[in-house]
Design an enzyme around this catalytic site. Structure first.
Site, PDB file in Angstrom:
ATOM      1  N   CYS A 161      32.419  45.469  47.603  1.00 11.41           N
ATOM      2  CA  CYS A 161      31.583  44.785  48.562  1.00 11.41           C
ATOM      3  C   CYS A 161      32.101  45.102  49.951  1.00 11.41           C
ATOM      4  O   CYS A 161      33.228  45.543  50.090  1.00 11.41           O
ATOM      5  CB  CYS A 161      31.651  43.273  48.344  1.00 11.41           C
ATOM      6  N   HIS A 192      44.687  45.303  50.953  1.00 10.97           N
ATOM      7  CA  HIS A 192      43.403  45.896  51.280  1.00 10.97           C
ATOM      8  C   HIS A 192      43.357  46.385  52.735  1.00 10.97           C
ATOM      9  O   HIS A 192      42.775  45.740  53.596  1.00 10.97           O
ATOM     10  CB  HIS A 192      42.308  44.841  51.013  1.00 10.97           C
ATOM     11  N   CYS A 194      34.529  47.556  54.499  1.00 12.15           N
ATOM     12  CA  CYS A 194      35.494  47.717  53.416  1.00 12.15           C
ATOM     13  C   CYS A 194      35.134  48.866  52.472  1.00 12.15           C
ATOM     14  O   CYS A 194      35.925  49.246  51.624  1.00 12.15           O
ATOM     15  CB  CYS A 194      35.625  46.423  52.631  1.00 12.15           C
TER      16      CYS A 194
END
Lengths: 716, 449
Positions: B435, B405, B111
Site C-alpha cells: 500500500c 521501512h 511507499c
C-alpha cells in the site's frame, strides 16, 4: 613575425608585442642560455620601437610556462667562476627586461618554476590561469642550489621577506589561489581570459595604476608580522635568525644552499639590489659546483630516468589496470588501497577477514581524503566520489574482474600460499598476484602458484602514502609484461619504483639489516641509544637506526633477520641481546614498549632507560659520532655493492635511489654508490679493511669493491 | 485506477522501436541488494538518501562484477526528497565509478516507489529501449529537509524583490516570532490532512481489529525475520554498510529486527495515535528507518548472453488507486487481482505472498479483504474472492514491521527477498504487494525457475 628558434615574436595592431616561448622538440619549456641570447636583441628592439606600447610574454606550450632552468647546463660548468658567469648573464638580461621603458606582463599558464618564475618576477606584471596545472615556485634548493636569476632579490621585494624565505627554503610550489594571496601575481583568471587579463594589466601599468594592498591585509597575522618585523632592521634580524635556526635543525649542517639563500636575501635587503645580485651570483656559482648539488642533481636525473624506465629489458607493454584488489585491511593494505584509489585513480576492492578490517581501511583513506576536503583542496563531492571507488568485502565477491591483487596479509608462508590459491580460484586467469611481503622470498610464495609467471613482489614502505619507493621484486619466472604493469601502476600511485631480483631481504632490507645490526652491536657494547641515533641523524639520515627499529617494530626486524642470516651467514647475524627485548615483550612503538618511551608526553622522544638493564649493558661507552656514522654508512654501502654484484639490483642508479627513497640514505651523498665513488673505491676498501681488523669479518670488503679498486673503476 | 502493461506484449505494439523484445524475452531480475535498514538517527545518522543509494548501487555493481558501461539506465526513487538534489538516480551515477553516459531519472510513488522504479525500467526493457539497467530506492528519515514557515518563506521571496530599505522593513515587520521556528517535513497527507497513523487507526476501528491480533502479527514478523537472519538467509542480499567517517562499527544486520521478541513485550506499549481507544502502537507499526535497495534488470537474452543466472523474472505487475480519506491503505487488495488477471493466475497458484506491513492493522485489513467474497463483489466487481491466504506462504521471512521501512527502499527489498526465498523453495511464483500514501496500491508477480 620573426624567425627565432625558441620563441615567436609578434606585434599586434594595437601596439602590443607578444613573445610566445616554444622550445623546439621539447615537451615543456626550460630556460637555456641560448634562449636568453636570442631574446636579448628582441628586447632591445622593443625598447627602441616607439610603436610598441607593451609586451606580453607567454608560452606556446600547453601546460608549461617555463618549468625551470635547463639543469643539464649545471653539469657542463667546471668551476664556480663559470657558474657565476651563468648567473650574471641571466641577471643582465632580467635587469634589461625589468628596466624596459614599457610594461611587460607575463601571462602564465602551467608550470612556472625556477628560472621561469624569475623571468616572470623581472616583468612588471603577472597574470596567471586558475588551472590546476599552474604552479609557481623556486625549487632550486631541492637541487642544492639557489635561484640564480635574481629570484633571491626580486621575490622578497615583491612578497616580503618571510614568505619569500619560506618559498625558497622549502622549494614549495604554489597553487594559483595561494600565489594571488601572497601577492606574487596580480590576477588569476580562467585560461581563456589570460591574454585579455594581460592586456588589461598592460593598460593599467601604462596609466600608472599600482596594485593596492588592501587595508585588511595588515590586520591578518601575516600582514601584522610584515608590518612589525620587515619594516625595520631589528625585526628583519629576528626573521633571519629564526630562519637560520630552522635550517640548522633540518639540515644538520649537511646542506649549504639554505644558508646561502638566507645570506643573499639578508645582504640584498640591507645593501641593495646590486650588491644582492652580486652575492647571489657568487653563491650560486659556489653551490653549483658543490658536492651536495652534484649529488642532488644526480638524484633528480636518476628519478627522471626511472620515470621513463619500464623496468624490464624488453619492450613489454604494461597491461591496463582498472581494478586493484587488496587483501588485508591492516596498515599496509590500507595505505596501498589509498594510493591506488586517490593517486592512481583506480577502482579498489579490499578484502579483510573482518568487517572491522575493511572499515579500518576505509577510515584510513577517508582520513587523508577528508583532510584535503577540509583544506578545500577538493570539494566534498569530489572526496566522496573518490571514496566510492574504494569498496570492501569479507569474501571474494567483486574480485573476479580485478586486474591485479596486492596482498598485504600477515607474514606467514602458508597464509600467502592460501592467498595465491584463493586468487587463482576467485579471480581471472590474467590477474596478477603481487605480494607486499618484506621478508619472504617471492620464489617461495610462487611455489604455491599454478601460474608462477604472474607472481611478483610489490614491496611498499610504511607509511605508504608518504614513502616514495616501491621495490618491485621479480622471480626467474615472472613475465616481463607483469613487471612492466606493476612499474606503471607504481608510478601512477605516485611512487618511484625500482625493479630488483628475488633474494633474501630483496635490496632495501638487505642493505638496511647490517646497518641496523651495527647500531645494535654498538648498543650492546654500551653506546647510549641517543648517541647512536643522533650520530646517524647528524650524518643525514631522517631518523636514527634505533628509533627506526622502534617504528618498524622490533618483532618485525627479528623476524626478517634470521632469513638474512640463513642466506648470507655470519655477517648478517643480529646481536643476541635483541632476543631479550622480544622476551621482555618489547615490540616498539606499536605496543608502546621499545627503546623509547611512548607514554603520554614523551611519544618516543625520550629513551626508556629500563631497556639497558633488559639488554644487560650500561650506556657509558664513549665513541666518536663520526666513527658511528662511518661504520653505519660503510657497512650499508658494502652490502649495496654486493647486491649489484649479485644482480639483485639492475644498476647502481637503482641502488642509489632505492637507498635514498626507501631508507633515507643521506641524499647529499647521492646514494651509497655515489658515496663510494666520491670517497674513492680505494679509500672505501681501506676503511672497510681497517674496521675488519678491529671488529671482524662483517666489514670484509665486497669482492666487487676489491676488483674495482684494482682496476680503478667507479660505479657511475 | 491506473493500469500498466506487463507481460502482455501486444499492448506495447505502439512502441516504434525496431528492436522490440520478442515474446519469449522476459524481464530478468539478475541480482538484488540492500543496505541493512537502520532505525531513524541510529547507524545512518547524518547519511542522506543519495549516499545510501550510492552505497547500495556501487556495491551491487561490485558484487555482480557488472561492467558499468553496460548499464544503460538507472531508475531510482526517494520519498523524502532532498531539495538540493531531486534527481537521485543521476546523482548516483555521477557520484560513483559508474559510466557518465548512463541515463538516469527518478520516480516517486510514496511507499511503492521502488515498485515503480522497477516497473518503469521493466517497461523500457520490454519496448526494447534498453537492455540493462538498475532500479531501486533509498530513503533517510535521519537527514530530512527542515523548511521554514510559510510566512517566513513568503517574506524571504518578497525581500529579494524589495528595492528600498522601507519596503524591506515593512515586510520584516509582518513576521512574528513563531514564524521563525523551523518546520519539520509534513507527516500529514497533503490532500486529506490525515496522518498515516490516523488512517490505520480508522481501518482497525471500522473492522474491529483487536490490539491482540495486531501484536501477534508484529511478534510473528519479528520472530520470522530474526529466524531468517539467524539462518543466514539474508546474508547474500544485505550488504555490510560502512558509513562515513568509518569509525562506527560496520552495520551487518537490520538494527530494528528484535532477536528476542516476546508477545508480552508488545502489550506494554501505549497506543501511539488514539491514546484513549486506539490499538495502534509503535511496536505494531513499522518504524521510521533509513536504508536503500536496488536490483539489476536485464532483458532475459542479454542476461544469459552475459553469463548471468537471473534470480527470477517479472511475470506481471499492476498499480491501483483508491480513495485517500477512508480505507486508504487497502491498495494491495485492489492491485493484486489486477496483477493476477494479467498473469492469468489465481491466488492459490502462488507459492509465496509478501505483503508490505506498514501497520499490523493495515496488513490484517488487507488479509481479510483477500478472503472476503463481499469485498470482491462490492469493491472489485468480481464474483469470487481474491483467495484464501495460507499462512505458510504469507510473509514467511517477516515483513516491514520487523525490517523497518525506508519508504522508497521497501519495494526492491521485497522483490529480492521473495525471489531468493522462491529459489530456496525450488522455484515457483510469488506475489509482492504494497500500500502507499494517497490511496495507491502496487502488486508484482515474480517467477523463479
Amino acid at each position: 613575425m620573426s624567425d627565432n628558434t625558441f620563441f615567436t615574436f609578434e606585434q599586434q595592431d594595437d601596439g602590443i608585442a607578444v613573445i610566445s616561448i616554444d622550445l623546439p622538440n621539447e615537451s615543456q619549456n626550460v630556460l637555456k642560455m641560448e634562449f636568453i641570447a636570442e631574446l636579448e636583441p628582441v628586447v632591445e628592439q622593443i625598447k627602441n620601437d616607439s610603436s610598441i606600447k607593451g609586451l606580453i610574454i607567454k608560452s606556446g606550450k600547453e601546460g608549461s610556462f617555463i618549468a625551470g632552468a635547463d639543469i643539464t647546463m649545471f653539469g657542463k660548468v667546471d668551476t664556480a667562476e663559470d657558474a657565476e658567469q651563468l648567473s650574471l648573464t641571466g641577471h643582465k638580461f632580467f635587469n634589461a627586461l625589468e628596466k624596459l621603458n614599457k610594461p611587460v606582463v607575463a601571462a602564465i599558464h602551467g608550470a612556472c618554476l625556477g628560472g621561469g618564475l624569475e623571468l616572470a618576477l623581472a616583468c612588471s606584471g603577472r597574470v596567471i590561469s586558475d588551472s590546476p596545472k599552474t604552479k609557481l615556485g623556486l625549487p632550486e634548493v631541492q637541487l642544492g642550489v639557489l635561484p640564480g636569476g635574481g629570484g633571491t632579490q626580486r621575490l622578497p621585494r615583491l612578497i616580503g621577506i618571510a614568505p619569500s624565505l619560506d618559498m625558497m627554503l622549502t622549494g614549495k610550489q604554489l597553487f594559483p589561489k595561494q600565489a594571488k594571496k601572497l601577492g606574487l601575481v596580480d590576477e588569476v583568471v580562467p585560461q581563456a581570459n589570460l591574454m585579455k587579463a594581460a592586456l588589461k594589466r598592460i593598460q593599467e601599468l601604462r596609466k600608472g595604476v599600482e596594485k593596492k594592498t588592501p587595508i585588511s591585509s595588515y590586520f591578518s597575522a601575516k600582514g601584522f608580522q610584515k608590518l612589525v618585523l620587515e619594516s625595520n632592521p631589528i625585526g628583519r634580524n629576528i626573521i633571519f635568525d629564526q630562519a637560520r635556526k630552522t635550517v640548522a635543525k633540518k639540515t644538520k649542517g649537511n646542506y649549504p644552499a639554505p644558508n646561502k639563500i638566507i645570506e643573499c636575501v639578508e645582504k640584498g635587503m640591507s645593501q641593495g639590489m646590486e650588491a644582492g645580485l652580486a652575492i647571489e651570483a657568487r653563491n650560486f656559482g659556489q653551490l653549483v659546483v658543490s658536492d651536495e648539488a652534484k649529488a642532488l642533481i644526480s638524484v633528480f636525473f636518476a628519478t627522471t630516468e626511472l620515470k621513463k624506465d619500464n623496468g624490464v629489458d624488453s619492450d613489454a607493454e604494461p597491461a591496463d589496470i582498472r581494478k586493484v584488489g587488496v587483501l588485508g585491511g591492516g596498515l599496509m593494505g590500507s595505505g596501498i588501497a589509498y594510493v591506488s584509489v586517490d593517486k592512481a585513480k583506480k577502482q579498489v576492492r579490499i578484502k579483510d577477514v573482518k568487517p572491522e578490517g575493511v572499515n579500518g581501511a576505509l577510515n584510513y583513506s577517508w582520513n587523508i581524503i577528508s583532510k584535503k576536503m577540509k583544506r578545500r583542496i577538493i570539494s566534498p563531492s569530489e572526496a566522496r566520489h573518490t571514496m566510492s571507488h574504494l569498496t570492501g568485502s569479507t569474501d571474494y565477491s567483486g574480485f573476479k574482474d580485478a586486474d591485479i591483487i596486492i596482498e598485504a596479509v600477515f607474514e606467514d608462508l602458508e597464509l600467502k600460499h592460501q592467498m595465491v590459491k584463493d586468487v587463482e580460484e576467485h579471480c581471472s586467469k590474467d590477474t596478477i598476484f603481487a605480494t607486499n611481503t618484506s621478508s619472504i622470498p617471492i620464489t617461495k610464495i610462487a611455489e604455491g602458484a599454478a601460474q608462477p609467471e604472474k607472481v611478483i613482489g610489490l614491496h611498499y614502505f610504511s607509511p605508504v602514502e608518504k614513502m616514495p619507493l616501491v621495490e618491485i621484486i621479480t622471480t626467474e619466472k615472472t613475465e616481463d609484461w607483469v613487471t612492466a604493469t606493476c612499474v606503471e601502476l607504481a608510478k601512477k600511485q605516485g611512487k618511484t619504483p625500482i625493479v630488483v631480483n628475488d633474494g633474501a631481504g630483496f635490496y632495501v632490507n638487505r642493505i638496511l639489516a647490517p646497518y641496523i645490526n651495527e647500531a645494535g652491536i654498538l648498543l650492546s657494547e654500551g653506546v647510549a641509544i641517543e648517541k647512536l641515533d643522533k650520530a646517524m641523524v647528524k650524518a643525514g639520515f631522517p631518523v636514527g637506526p634505533i628509533s627506526l627499529l622502534d617504528q618498524v617494530g622490533i618483532d618485525v626486524a627479528t623476524k626478517v633477520a634470521p632469513i638474512l642470516e640463513d642466506a648470507f651467514g655470519e655477517r648478517m647475524s643480529t646481536p643476541k641481546a635483541f632476543e631479550k627485548l622480544i622476551a621482555d615483550n618489547r615490540k616498539g612503538k606499536k605496543n608502546k614498549r621499545g627503546f623509547y618511551k611512548y607514554d603520554g608526553k614523551s611519544k618516543g622522544k625520550e629513551v626508556d632507560e629500563s631497556v639497558y638493564s633488559v639488554l644487560g649493558v650500561s650506556p657509558d661507552k664513549h665513541i666518536d659520532a663520526n666513527e658511528i656514522a662511518e661504520r653505519g654508512l660503510l657497512i650499508m654501502a658494502n652490502e649495496a655493492a654486493r647486491c649489484l654484484d649479485d644482480g639483485i639490483i639492475r644498476s647502481a642508479r637503482d641502488g642509489d635511489i632505492g637507498a635514498i627513497f626507501g631508507i633515507g640514505f643521506p641524499p647529499f651523498h647521492g646514494g651509497p654508490f655515489r658515496y663510494m665513488d666520491k670517497l674513492g673505491i680505494d679509500k672505501v676498501v681501506e676503511r672497510l679493511e681497517y674496521y675488519q681488523k678491529l671488529h671482524g669479518d662483517r666489514f670484509a670488503p665486497a669482492e666487487i669493491l676489491v676488483k674495482m679498486k684494482d682496476n680503478s673503476e667507479t660505479f657511475h | 485506477m491506473s493500469e500498466t502493461t506487463a507481460s502482455n506484449s501486444e499492448k506495447s505494439s505502439t512502441a516504434k522501436k525496431a528492436t522490440r523484445a520478442t515474446k519469449q524475452d522476459r524481464v530478468a531480475i539478475v541480482s538484488g541488494l540492500r543496505t541493512p535498514f537502520a532505525r531513524q538517527a541510529s547507524h545512518f545518522r547524518g547519511i542522506n538518501a543519495i549516499e545510501l543509494g550510492k552505497m547500495v548501487v556501487n556495491e551491487l555493481i561490485q558484487k555482480t562484477e557488472l561492467d558499468p558501461k553496460l548499464i544503460e539506465r538507472v531508475v531510482f526513487g526517494q520519498v523524502v526528497i532532498l531539495p538540493e538534489a531531486p534527481n537521485i538516480a543521476r546523482e548516483i551515477v555521477l557520484g560513483t565509478p559508474m559510466n557518465v553516459h548512463t541515463d538516469a531519472y527518478s520516480v516517486s510513488r510514496a511507499c511503492a516507489t521502488s515498485f515503480q522504479s522497477v516497473a518503469s525500467l521493466a517497461e523500457s526493457i520490454m519496448v526494447g529501449d534498453v537492455e540493462v539497467g538498475i532500479a531501486g530506492g533509498a530513503d533517510s528519515s535521519s537527514v530530512v529537509p527542515i523548511g521554514v514557515s510559510k510566512a517566513l518563506s513568503l517574506a524571504l521571496v518578497d525581500l529579494q524583490k524589495a528595492k528600498t530599505m522601507g519596503q524591506k522593513l515593512s515586510i520584516l515587520k509582518k513576521l512574528r516570532i513563531k514564524d521563525l521556528a523551523p518546520v519539520p517535513p509534513a507527516i500529514k497527507e497533503y490532500s486529506t490532512g490525515l496522518t498515516m497513523g490516523q488512517n490505520a487507526e480508522q481501518m482497525a476501528r471500522d473492522r474491529g481489529i483487536t490490539r491482540q491480533e495486531q501484536d501477534e502479527l508484529a511478534h510473528r514478523s519479528h520472530t520470522l525475520a530474526a529466524k531468517a537472519w539467524e539462518e543466514g538467509k539474508l546474508d547474500d542480499e544485505v550488504m555490510t554498510a560502512y558509513a562515513e567517517p568509518y569509525t562506527k562499527e560496520p552495520l551487518q544486520r537490520d538494527n530494528i529486527v528484535r532477536f528476542d521478541s516476546t508477545l508480552e513485550g508488545y502489550a506494554k506499549l501505549r497506543p501511539a495515535f488514539d491514546r484513549k481507544y486506539g490499538t495502534i502502537t509503535a511496536a505494531n507499526s513499522t518504524p521510521l528507518s533509513d536504508g536503500a535497495s536496488a536490483v539489476i534488470l536485464m532483458k532475459e537474452s542479454k542476461a544469459k548472453a552475459l553469463g548471468y543466472e537471473p534470480l527470477g523474472y517479472i511475470k506481471s505487475y499492476a498499480f491501483a488507486a483508491i480513495e485517500a480519506d477512508h480505507d486508504m491503505l487497502m491498495g494491495p487488495s485492489y492491485a493484486t487481482p489486477l496483477a493476477l488477471k494479467k498473469a492469468k493466475l489465481k491466488l492459490k497458484d502462488l507459492d509465496l505472498i509478501d505483503m508490505h506491513e506498514a501497520f499490523a492493522a493495515q496488513t490484517i485489513s488487507n488479509m481479510r479483504a483477500f478472503e472476503s467474497t463481499q469485498f470482491a463483489k462490492e469493491k472489485l466487481g468480481q464474483r469470487t474472492k481474491i483467495g484464501e491466504i495460507d499462512m505458510d506462504k504469507f510473509n514467511v521471512l517477516g515483513g516491514s514491521l520487523a525490517y523497518g521501512h525506508p519508504f522508497a527502499a521497501t519495494g526492491t527489498r521485497m522483490i529480492t527477498q521473495t525471489l531468493r526465498e522462491l529459489k530456496r523453495r525450488g522455484g515457483g511464483l510469488g506475489l509482492t504487494t504494497a500500500c502507499a500514501a494517497g490511496g495507491i496500491g502496487a502488486a508484482m508477480i515474480l517467477e523463479v525457475e
